[in-house]
Design a protein around this motif. Structure first.
Motif, short mmCIF file in Angstrom:
data_model
loop_
_atom_site.label_atom_id
_atom_site.label_comp_id
_atom_site.label_asym_id
_atom_site.label_seq_id
_atom_site.Cartn_x
_atom_site.Cartn_y
_atom_site.Cartn_z
N TRP A 1 0.82 -1.21 0.00
CA TRP A 1 0.00 0.00 0.00
C TRP A 1 0.85 1.26 0.00
N ALA A 2 2.09 1.17 -0.45
CA ALA A 2 3.01 2.30 -0.37
C ALA A 2 2.66 3.41 -1.36
N ASP A 3 2.71 4.65 -0.88
CA ASP A 3 2.49 5.83 -1.72
C ASP A 3 3.84 6.38 -2.15
N ARG A 4 4.43 5.75 -3.16
CA ARG A 4 5.73 6.16 -3.68
C ARG A 4 5.90 5.56 -5.07
N TRP B 1 -3.63 10.03 1.30
CA TRP B 1 -2.62 9.89 2.36
C TRP B 1 -3.20 9.17 3.57
N ALA B 2 -4.51 9.32 3.80
CA ALA B 2 -5.14 8.68 4.95
C ALA B 2 -5.36 7.19 4.74
N GLN B 3 -5.22 6.73 3.49
CA GLN B 3 -5.45 5.32 3.19
C GLN B 3 -4.15 4.53 2.99
N GLU B 4 -3.01 5.22 3.04
CA GLU B 4 -1.75 4.51 2.87
C GLU B 4 -1.55 3.50 4.00
N GLY B 5 -1.09 2.32 3.64
CA GLY B 5 -0.84 1.27 4.63
C GLY B 5 -1.94 0.26 4.77
N GLY B 6 -3.10 0.52 4.16
CA GLY B 6 -4.16 -0.47 4.19
C GLY B 6 -5.22 -0.22 5.25
N PRO B 7 -6.21 -1.10 5.34
CA PRO B 7 -7.40 -0.87 6.18
C PRO B 7 -7.10 -0.63 7.66
N LEU C 1 -11.43 16.79 3.43
CA LEU C 1 -12.73 16.45 2.85
C LEU C 1 -13.61 17.68 2.65
N GLU C 2 -13.66 18.56 3.65
CA GLU C 2 -14.66 19.63 3.65
C GLU C 2 -14.12 20.99 3.19
N VAL C 3 -12.81 21.16 3.20
CA VAL C 3 -12.23 22.46 2.86
C VAL C 3 -11.35 22.38 1.61
N THR C 4 -10.33 21.55 1.66
CA THR C 4 -9.38 21.46 0.55
C THR C 4 -9.97 20.77 -0.66
N GLY C 5 -10.69 19.68 -0.43
CA GLY C 5 -11.18 18.84 -1.51
C GLY C 5 -10.31 17.61 -1.63
N SER C 6 -10.76 16.50 -1.09
CA SER C 6 -9.98 15.27 -1.07
C SER C 6 -9.78 14.70 -2.47
N ASP C 7 -8.57 14.16 -2.73
CA ASP C 7 -8.38 13.50 -4.02
C ASP C 7 -9.27 12.26 -4.15
N GLY C 8 -9.66 11.68 -3.03
CA GLY C 8 -10.60 10.56 -3.07
C GLY C 8 -12.00 10.97 -3.46
N CYS C 9 -12.31 12.26 -3.26
CA CYS C 9 -13.61 12.81 -3.66
C CYS C 9 -13.45 13.74 -4.86
N HIS C 10 -12.51 13.38 -5.75
CA HIS C 10 -12.35 14.05 -7.03
C HIS C 10 -11.95 15.52 -6.89
N GLY C 11 -11.28 15.85 -5.79
CA GLY C 11 -10.78 17.20 -5.60
C GLY C 11 -11.84 18.22 -5.24
N VAL C 12 -13.05 17.76 -4.91
CA VAL C 12 -14.17 18.64 -4.61
C VAL C 12 -14.52 18.54 -3.13
N PRO C 13 -14.65 19.66 -2.41
CA PRO C 13 -15.11 19.58 -1.02
C PRO C 13 -16.44 18.85 -0.94
N VAL C 14 -16.52 17.89 -0.05
CA VAL C 14 -17.69 17.02 0.00
C VAL C 14 -18.92 17.77 0.51
N ASP C 15 -20.02 17.56 -0.14
CA ASP C 15 -21.33 18.03 0.32
C ASP C 15 -22.04 16.81 0.90
#
Length: 459
Positions: free
Chosen positions: A95-98, A237-243, A263-277
């Protein structure tokens, strides 16, 4: 002759005008199509239950299991397989992010080649899912070179359907061009507020690539919400290393606050770069029975989402109501478009696309709204995907072709599945044949399991 369908309207999948003909089937193949009589339209698609022993370790073993499932009877529908790039990466480097080392990249190349040699038709990616999304373009390009050597195609869920979506499409086109690899864009749509009304920009991008010689196709489902896991919204980054690593971060207050900010301000890459509604996020399934009352509810915010992730050990699925109808309609008209359900059957209340996609095209978008003609739509659902899969004897009602046939009534065919009752079967489809055998007869499912694994045709 095993079967003859007499004096029906044939929509043969070519896109040409329908005609009356008799269609004769013998030993699983169409042996004659005689005009002035019978036939069928068909989509070959729909969900089926499969029981498979989980002791396989290679692509070839998996495809063999499909052929021998249910005591050797097979499976409900035919199945082709794409080598999963994310799983390949996990197998090679966890699960390495590199970036991969040269040795790890070589291992990934070998794994992709082995899968294609054993019958896979191409390679897929989930580039908003970990660990697949950790792969840089150069790594994906190298794997696509292997796919191209075997005459397969690359089928990515690309890096964003939200912020930067058009750049994400351009990225996939560019790297497959460099690799000399065919490209099929999975559920190719544009979602979230910033992409409302932008389908013409995507279609212009596709047209430019096609004019430049790209081997390119795409699919969409005829609905506006998406479907994924709640876990997938979290930043990579929060998912690196597995469950287990994810659960640890969620349980830690300061780290959970950092996740919430992304999630709510920056826009997570897991949520397509969009702050979640959170009001757009509906729980569709849980793994823990005690949480069943959450299904069908919209999430009230981060703390509720966090609690659900922890209690359900990351197993919850969701619908995201973030699509745009005008984008859906515009994209389905494109000349390289095919229909695809992207169906996920998991959960008590799955997306209705799993049961309803193909009759929704035929009922709503053909008969009721005239977005596509019947003949054109059937081609989108039959000959076009067969061509992408390089299936030499499927996708048309034609002599010598395999008798995978759907007999439907154009005046009544409709998706029964709704958001409230997503497992409802369609109407107006009395008969379905797989390999010349009735799997639906007089509107009822039979016990026949005629489906088999479809392996890559060597080039």
């Amino acid at each position: 002759m095993d079967l003859v369908f007499r004096d029906a309207e044939v929509v043969d999948g070519s896109g040409g005008p329908s005609y009356r003909a008799d269609v004769a089937v013998e030993r699983g193949r169409i042996v004659s199509v005689v005009q002035e009589a019978a036939a069928a339209g068909w989509n070959g698609g729909g969900p089926g239950d499969t029981t498979v022993d989980l002791d396989w370790r290679t692509v070839g073993e998996y495809l063999d299991r499909l052929d021998t499932a249910h005591g050797g009877e097979g499976i409900a529908v035919n199945a082709a397989y794409l080598v999963p790039q994310g799983t390949v990466r996990m197998y090679a480097m966890g699960w390495a992010d590199r970036p991969a080392t040269p040795a790890e990249l070589d291992r990934m190349r070998r794994l992709v080649a082995e899968g294609l040699e054993q019958g896979a038709v191409g390679m897929s990616s989930g580039l908003t899912y970990t660990p697949g999304m950790y792969a840089p373009d150069a790594e994906l390009t190298e794997l696509c070179r292997v796919v191209a050597e075997y005459g397969g195609y690359y089928c990515p869920h690309h890096r964003s359907y939200g912020a930067g979506a058009l750049r994400a499409y351009e990225e996939m086109i560019a790297l497959t061009r460099e690799a000399g690899c065919a490209l099929h864009l999975a559920h190719a749509t544009l979602n979230f507020g910033e992409n409302e009304g932008r389908a013409p920009e995507l279609l212009a991008l596709l047209d430019r690539a096609l004019e430049a010689g790209a081997d390119l196709s795409l699919d969409t489902y005829p609905y506006t919400p998406g479907c994924t896991t709640l876990l997938a919204l979290l930043p990579s980054w929060a998912q690196e290393g597995g469950p287990e690593a994810v659960l640890g971060r969620l349980a830690d207050g300061p780290t959970a606050d950092r996740i919430r900010h992304d999630l709510e301000v920056t826009g997570s890459d897991g949520c397509h770069g969009v702050p979640v509604d959170w009001s757009t996020v509906e729980v569709s399934g849980v793994t823990e029975a005690a949480l069943a009352d959450r299904v069908g509810r919209r999430l009230g915010g981060w703390e509720e989402a966090r609690a659900l992730l922890l209690a359900d050990r990351l197993g919850s699925t969701i619908l995201q109501h973030v699509g745009h109808e005008e984008n859906v309609r515009a994209i389905m008209r494109h000349r390289v478009h095919t229909g695809g359900s992207d169906g996920i059957l998991q959960g008590a209340k799955p997306h209705p696309r799993a049961y309803g996609t193909f009759p929704e095209y035929l009922g709503r978008y053909v008969r009721e709204e005239g977005v596509l003609s019947l003949e054109e739509c059937v081609a989108h659902l039959t000959s076009r995907p067969a061509a992408r899969l390089r299936l030499p004897d499927r996708g048309l009602v034609k002599e010598g072709y395999v008798a995978d046939l759907v007999l439907f009534d154009p005046a009544t065919v409709a998706a029964g599945a709704t958001y409230d009752a997503p497992r409802t079967l369609p109407t107006g489809i009395p008969h379905v044949l797989v390999d010349g055998r009735f799997v639906i007869e007089d509107g009822r499912r039979t016990d026949v399991l005629a489906g088999r694994a479809i392996r890559r045709t060597p080039v």
